[in-house]
Design an enzyme around this catalytic site. Structure first.
Site, PDB file in Angstrom:
ATOM      1  N   ALA A  45       0.844  -1.207   0.000  1.00 19.11           N
ATOM      2  CA  ALA A  45       0.000   0.000   0.000  1.00 19.11           C
ATOM      3  C   ALA A  45       0.871   1.245   0.000  1.00 19.11           C
ATOM      4  CB  ALA A  45      -0.917  -0.020   1.230  1.00 19.11           C
ATOM      5  N   GLY A  46       1.834   1.282  -0.922  1.00 16.20           N
ATOM      6  CA  GLY A  46       2.773   2.409  -0.941  1.00 16.20           C
ATOM      7  C   GLY A  46       2.415   3.455  -1.973  1.00 16.20           C
ATOM      8  N   CYS A  61      13.486   5.688  -7.549  1.00 15.28           N
ATOM      9  CA  CYS A  61      13.607   4.730  -8.652  1.00 15.28           C
ATOM     10  C   CYS A  61      14.729   4.952  -9.659  1.00 15.28           C
ATOM     11  CB  CYS A  61      12.273   4.628  -9.372  1.00 15.28           C
ATOM     12  SG  CYS A  61      11.029   3.873  -8.318  1.00 15.28           S
ATOM     13  N   PHE A  62      14.983   6.188 -10.082  1.00 13.58           N
ATOM     14  CA  PHE A  62      15.925   6.359 -11.192  1.00 13.58           C
ATOM     15  C   PHE A  62      17.264   5.671 -10.910  1.00 13.58           C
ATOM     16  CE2 PHE A  62      14.121  10.433 -13.391  1.00 13.58           C
ATOM     17  CZ  PHE A  62      13.144   9.651 -13.961  1.00 13.58           C
ATOM     18  N   ASP A  79      -1.245  -4.612   3.229  1.00 15.15           N
ATOM     19  CA  ASP A  79       0.155  -4.314   3.567  1.00 15.15           C
ATOM     20  C   ASP A  79       0.457  -4.901   4.929  1.00 15.15           C
ATOM     21  OD1 ASP A  79       2.668  -2.814   4.198  1.00 15.15           O
ATOM     22  OD2 ASP A  79       2.131  -1.707   2.388  1.00 15.15           O
ATOM     23  N   LEU A 124       3.705   5.982 -13.502  1.00 18.26           N
ATOM     24  CA  LEU A 124       3.303   7.255 -12.883  1.00 18.26           C
ATOM     25  C   LEU A 124       4.517   7.948 -12.269  1.00 18.26           C
ATOM     26  CD1 LEU A 124       3.320   7.114  -9.508  1.00 18.26           C
ATOM     27  CD2 LEU A 124       1.325   5.760  -9.888  1.00 18.26           C
ATOM     28  N   ARG A 182       0.498   2.079   8.077  1.00 18.35           N
ATOM     29  CA  ARG A 182       0.138   2.567   6.738  1.00 18.35           C
ATOM     30  C   ARG A 182      -1.327   2.268   6.416  1.00 18.35           C
ATOM     31  NH1 ARG A 182       4.692   2.380   1.966  1.00 18.35           N
ATOM     32  NH2 ARG A 182       5.376   4.440   2.569  1.00 18.35           N
TER      33      ARG A 182
HETATM   34  P1  NAD Z   1       6.672   1.746  -1.069  1.00 19.46           P
HETATM   35  O1  NAD Z   1       7.824   1.447  -0.201  1.00 19.46           O
HETATM   36  O2  NAD Z   1       5.991   3.075  -0.951  1.00 19.46           O
HETATM   37  O3  NAD Z   1       5.534   0.638  -0.850  1.00 19.46           O
HETATM   38  C1  NAD Z   1       5.798  -0.719  -0.789  1.00 19.46           C
HETATM   39  C2  NAD Z   1       4.930  -1.326   0.325  1.00 19.46           C
HETATM   40  O4  NAD Z   1       5.016  -2.742   0.247  1.00 19.46           O
HETATM   41  C3  NAD Z   1       5.353  -0.951   1.743  1.00 19.46           C
HETATM   42  O5  NAD Z   1       4.290  -0.288   2.403  1.00 19.46           O
HETATM   43  C4  NAD Z   1       5.693  -2.288   2.411  1.00 19.46           C
HETATM   44  O6  NAD Z   1       5.323  -2.355   3.783  1.00 19.46           O
HETATM   45  C5  NAD Z   1       4.872  -3.247   1.580  1.00 19.46           C
HETATM   46  N1  NAD Z   1       5.368  -4.629   1.623  1.00 19.46           N
HETATM   47  C6  NAD Z   1       6.630  -5.098   1.483  1.00 19.46           C
HETATM   48  N2  NAD Z   1       6.652  -6.438   1.546  1.00 19.46           N
HETATM   49  C7  NAD Z   1       5.354  -6.838   1.742  1.00 19.46           C
HETATM   50  C8  NAD Z   1       4.723  -8.111   1.865  1.00 19.46           C
HETATM   51  N3  NAD Z   1       5.429  -9.258   1.798  1.00 19.46           N
HETATM   52  N4  NAD Z   1       3.379  -8.142   2.068  1.00 19.46           N
HETATM   53  C9  NAD Z   1       2.654  -6.999   2.146  1.00 19.46           C
HETATM   54  N5  NAD Z   1       3.194  -5.768   2.010  1.00 19.46           N
HETATM   55  C10 NAD Z   1       4.538  -5.685   1.805  1.00 19.46           C
HETATM   56  O7  NAD Z   1       7.151   1.520  -2.570  1.00 19.46           O
HETATM   57  P2  NAD Z   1       6.572   2.208  -3.902  1.00 19.46           P
HETATM   58  O8  NAD Z   1       7.196   3.543  -4.100  1.00 19.46           O
HETATM   59  O9  NAD Z   1       5.092   2.079  -3.912  1.00 19.46           O
HETATM   60  O10 NAD Z   1       7.215   1.269  -5.017  1.00 19.46           O
HETATM   61  C11 NAD Z   1       6.759  -0.060  -5.193  1.00 19.46           C
HETATM   62  C12 NAD Z   1       7.341  -0.591  -6.491  1.00 19.46           C
HETATM   63  O11 NAD Z   1       6.854   0.196  -7.593  1.00 19.46           O
HETATM   64  C13 NAD Z   1       8.858  -0.540  -6.591  1.00 19.46           C
HETATM   65  O12 NAD Z   1       9.303  -1.677  -7.287  1.00 19.46           O
HETATM   66  C14 NAD Z   1       9.125   0.696  -7.421  1.00 19.46           C
HETATM   67  O13 NAD Z   1      10.319   0.603  -8.153  1.00 19.46           O
HETATM   68  C15 NAD Z   1       7.946   0.726  -8.354  1.00 19.46           C
HETATM   69  N6  NAD Z   1       7.562   2.049  -8.847  1.00 19.46           N
HETATM   70  C16 NAD Z   1       7.524   3.117  -8.011  1.00 19.46           C
HETATM   71  C17 NAD Z   1       7.100   4.367  -8.466  1.00 19.46           C
HETATM   72  C18 NAD Z   1       7.027   5.565  -7.570  1.00 19.46           C
HETATM   73  O14 NAD Z   1       6.751   6.651  -8.065  1.00 19.46           O
HETATM   74  N7  NAD Z   1       7.249   5.453  -6.288  1.00 19.46           N
HETATM   75  C19 NAD Z   1       6.672   4.496  -9.793  1.00 19.46           C
HETATM   76  C20 NAD Z   1       6.715   3.372 -10.635  1.00 19.46           C
HETATM   77  C21 NAD Z   1       7.147   2.151 -10.142  1.00 19.46           C
HETATM   78  C1  UGA Z   2       9.967   8.778 -12.416  1.00 18.38           C
HETATM   79  C2  UGA Z   2       9.411   8.646 -13.833  1.00 18.38           C
HETATM   80  O1  UGA Z   2       9.135   9.957 -14.343  1.00 18.38           O
HETATM   81  C3  UGA Z   2       8.128   7.814 -13.831  1.00 18.38           C
HETATM   82  O2  UGA Z   2       7.683   7.632 -15.166  1.00 18.38           O
HETATM   83  C4  UGA Z   2       8.408   6.449 -13.188  1.00 18.38           C
HETATM   84  O3  UGA Z   2       7.230   5.692 -13.114  1.00 18.38           O
HETATM   85  C5  UGA Z   2       8.964   6.661 -11.788  1.00 18.38           C
HETATM   86  O4  UGA Z   2      10.170   7.481 -11.868  1.00 18.38           O
HETATM   87  C6  UGA Z   2       9.390   5.386 -11.111  1.00 18.38           C
HETATM   88  O5  UGA Z   2       9.614   4.392 -11.753  1.00 18.38           O
HETATM   89  O6  UGA Z   2       9.509   5.495  -9.886  1.00 18.38           O
HETATM   90  P1  UGA Z   2       9.415  10.271 -10.296  1.00 18.38           P
HETATM   91  O7  UGA Z   2      10.736   9.789  -9.819  1.00 18.38           O
HETATM   92  O8  UGA Z   2       8.254  10.159  -9.389  1.00 18.38           O
HETATM   93  O9  UGA Z   2       9.015   9.500 -11.645  1.00 18.38           O
HETATM   94  O10 UGA Z   2       9.518  11.815 -10.707  1.00 18.38           O
HETATM   95  P2  UGA Z   2      10.189  12.573 -11.960  1.00 18.38           P
HETATM   96  O11 UGA Z   2       9.285  13.660 -12.352  1.00 18.38           O
HETATM   97  O12 UGA Z   2      10.624  11.650 -13.013  1.00 18.38           O
HETATM   98  O13 UGA Z   2      11.474  13.252 -11.293  1.00 18.38           O
HETATM   99  C7  UGA Z   2      12.586  12.484 -10.871  1.00 18.38           C
HETATM  100  C8  UGA Z   2      13.707  13.413 -10.441  1.00 18.38           C
HETATM  101  O14 UGA Z   2      14.271  14.080 -11.569  1.00 18.38           O
HETATM  102  C9  UGA Z   2      13.265  14.521  -9.481  1.00 18.38           C
HETATM  103  O15 UGA Z   2      14.251  14.719  -8.508  1.00 18.38           O
HETATM  104  C10 UGA Z   2      13.137  15.721 -10.389  1.00 18.38           C
HETATM  105  O16 UGA Z   2      13.282  16.931  -9.709  1.00 18.38           O
HETATM  106  C11 UGA Z   2      14.288  15.479 -11.345  1.00 18.38           C
HETATM  107  N1  UGA Z   2      14.127  16.169 -12.644  1.00 18.38           N
HETATM  108  C12 UGA Z   2      13.073  15.888 -13.447  1.00 18.38           C
HETATM  109  C13 UGA Z   2      15.101  17.074 -13.055  1.00 18.38           C
HETATM  110  O17 UGA Z   2      16.089  17.328 -12.333  1.00 18.38           O
HETATM  111  N2  UGA Z   2      14.955  17.688 -14.273  1.00 18.38           N
HETATM  112  C14 UGA Z   2      13.903  17.433 -15.093  1.00 18.38           C
HETATM  113  O18 UGA Z   2      13.834  18.028 -16.194  1.00 18.38           O
HETATM  114  C15 UGA Z   2      12.938  16.510 -14.671  1.00 18.38           C
END
Ligand code: NAD
Ligand code: UGA
Length: 469
Positions: A9-10, A272-273, A33, A159, A38
């Site tokens: 539930a992140g 993530c990056f 979760d 996203l 959370r």
């Molecule tokens: P997060 O840490 O916010 O959430 C993950 C959640 O999973 C936590 O609340 C944790 O307690 C729970 N969890 C872990 N193990 C568990 C289990 N066995 N059972 C139940 N719950 C469990 O992470 P996030 O930012 O949501 O990212 C999740 C995934 O999505 C990652 O692989 C990340 O790379 C990817 N992702 C993230 C973003 C972003 O913007 N944050 C965007 C695209 C993809």
């Molecule tokens: C990024 C990607 O944009 C999403 O498509 C992807 O799903 C996500 O990672 C992921 O996999 O977690 P996010 O990290 O949430 O999303 O935000 P961004 O808008 O991409 O910004 C990332 C970082 O780059 C920030 O620190 C931002 O300030 C920086 N940034 C972004 C710059 O320094 N310059 C830019 O022109 C754009």
């Protein structure tokens, strides 16, 4: 009624499932979760994450067809489609430490699904995972399956935080990868039917499993590479008198390049990056492709260089020392419109300044004092753990105070350092701030948000990223 359960539930699981529930009233969605606080927060008026528009979506469907629960096993057992959206941080120990993705949480979720399932299920990889993870997950599921049919799909999430709701409402594309067997294609169609409630079908791309898994890593690598490219240019701009905003504008007008993601900054942050590129580097190395690995590694190295360069420029311009000097830090989140601080460049910059004995007064509209103290005092390997495995309260750093106002942060300071591009930093009363600061008063703009000419007229010495002095 189709039942969906999402494990995790992140930042991804919460908003993604809330939007599915909103757009698909005929589907029941339960987000589970193991981290109980959370879940309690998701069921309260104070959601655990700050994301514009999220409150509205949750309020509309929570208790109707959207539920948050800590009863993980029960809801997984009842679901037709199980999304897995747990964290996949970089490994900190053992084989591949510092690069490979840590799939511990994913594996334990898969084992639990295998243990509790009594009916056929589609298991969807929502987390970002290394290419070929689905193969490993399939082995875990089928090995323990008691004859149950599991179909694995890869449905990576694109996203961005701060714009998650609008990204989910109008995605550029939805990507679904599955097996090329009749059962695999049927599973793809079932997930496609969910998204087709609101996403035009020509935006739903279906591929094989490995293309979907790799496309996610590739997309993040390409996006981060643009930022490192423009940041590398910003160093050259500072050395030559060119202005990086003008350069970005000029090159972005080329339709083959495009204007997005060309803002020079103190460096990219976010959970993530860096982790996804390091993961890509590791996969390349494991596949005997060291040249490809080192190409992508440079993107992360330039990002580190940009942060160090920023701190060095600050210290050297303030007469080579910031020892005992108050510095106002404006913004701590990794980007605007989020309270997320994972991998925020602010951590490295603040630690660099603390290393030179500065005194920091930090203001961010969405990040709590407790979070800032945790980020600055905890080791990175501790911060990478999921919330339920992090140490309770670390010892606060005395040289760091957190205030709830930019003016308070700047009072009596020698310099202001802007690390997040919050809109409110554009419209501050900089004359008032200047009057209350030590002189000479410095501004170091790591996000190019201030009007440089206006601030120079007031009397500030302004250093903007990639701009002439
Ligand atoms: P997060 O840490 O916010 O959430 C993950 C959640 O999973 C936590 O609340 C944790 O307690 C729970 N969890 C872990 N193990 C568990 C289990 N066995 N059972 C139940 N719950 C469990 O992470 P996030 O930012 O949501 O990212 C999740 C995934 O999505 C990652 O692989 C990340 O790379 C990817 N992702 C993230 C973003 C972003 O913007 N944050 C965007 C695209 C993809
Ligand atoms: C990024 C990607 O944009 C999403 O498509 C992807 O799903 C996500 O990672 C992921 O996999 O977690 P996010 O990290 O949430 O999303 O935000 P961004 O808008 O991409 O910004 C990332 C970082 O780059 C920030 O620190 C931002 O300030 C920086 N940034 C972004 C710059 O320094 N310059 C830019 O022109 C754009």
């Amino acid at each position: 009624m189709v039942k969906i359960c999402c494990i995790g539930a992140g930042y991804v699981g919460g908003p993604t499932m809330a939007v599915i529930a909103l757009k698909c009233p005929d589907i029941e969605v339960v987000v589970v979760d193991i981290f109980e606080p959370r879940i309690i927060a998701w069921n309260s008026d104070h959601l655990p994450i700050y994301e514009p528009g999220l409150d509205d979506v949750v309020k509309q469907c929570r208790g109707e067809n959207l539920f948050f629960s800590k009863d993980v096993e029960k809801h997984v057992a009842e679901a037709d489609i199980v999304f897995v959206s747990v964290n996949t941080p970089t490994k900190t120990q053992g084989l591949g430490a510092g690069k490979a993705a840590d799939l511990t949480y994913w594996e334990s979720a898969a084992r639990m699904i295998a243990d509790v399932s009594k009916s056929d299920k589609i298991v969807v990889e929502k987390s970002t995972v290394p290419v070929k993870t689905a193969e490993a997950i399939e082995k875990i599921l089928t090995h323990n399956s008691k004859g149950i049919n599991f179909q694995i799909l890869s449905n990576p999430e694109f996203l961005a935080e701060g714009t998650a709701i609008q990204d989910l409402f109008k995605p550029d594309r939805v990507l679904i990868g599955g097996r090329e067997t009749p059962e695999g294609q049927k599973a793809i169609q079932a997930l496609k039917d969910v998204y087709a409630h609101w996403v035009p079908v020509d935006r739903i791309i279906c591929t094989n499993l490995w293309s979907a898994e790799l496309s996610k890593l590739a997309a993040n690598a390409f996006l981060a590479q643009r930022i490192s490219s423009v940041n590398a240019m910003s160093a050259l701009c500072e050395a030559t008198g060119a202005d990086v905003s003008q350069v970005s504008h000029a090159i972005g007008k080329d339709t083959r390049i495009g204007p997005k993601f060309l803002n020079a900054s103190v460096g990219f942050g976010g959970s993530c990056f860096q982790k996804d590129i390091l993961n890509l580097v590791y996969i390349c190395e494991c596949n005997g492709l060291p040249e490809v690995a080192s190409y992508w590694k440079q993107v992360v190295q330039v990002n580190e260089y940009q942060k160090t360069r920023f701190v060095n420029r600050m210290v050297s311009s303030m007469f080579n020392t910031v020892s005992g000097k108050k510095i106002a830090i404006l913004g701590f989140a990794f980007k605007k419109d989020t309270g997320d601080t994972r991998e925020t460049p602010a951590i490295g910059v603040c630690q660099g300044l603390l290393g030179d004995k500065a005194i920091l007064s930090i203001y961010d509209p969405q990040v709590s004092q407790e979070q800032i103290q945790r980020d600055l005092s905890m080791h990175k390997s501790e911060l990478d753990r999921p919330p339920h495995l992090q140490p309770a309260s670390p010892t606060a750093i005395k040289q760091v105070s957190c205030v709830w106002d930019a003016y308070e942060a700047a009072k009596g300071a020698h310099g202001i350092c802007i690390l997040t591009e919050w809109d409110e930093f554009k419209t501050l009363d900089y004359q008032k701030i200047y009057d209350d600061m030590q002189k000479p008063a410095f501004v170091f703009d790591g996000r190019n948000v201030v009007d440089v000419d206006k601030l120079r007229q007031i009397g500030f010495i302004v250093y903007s990223t990639g701009k002439p002095l």
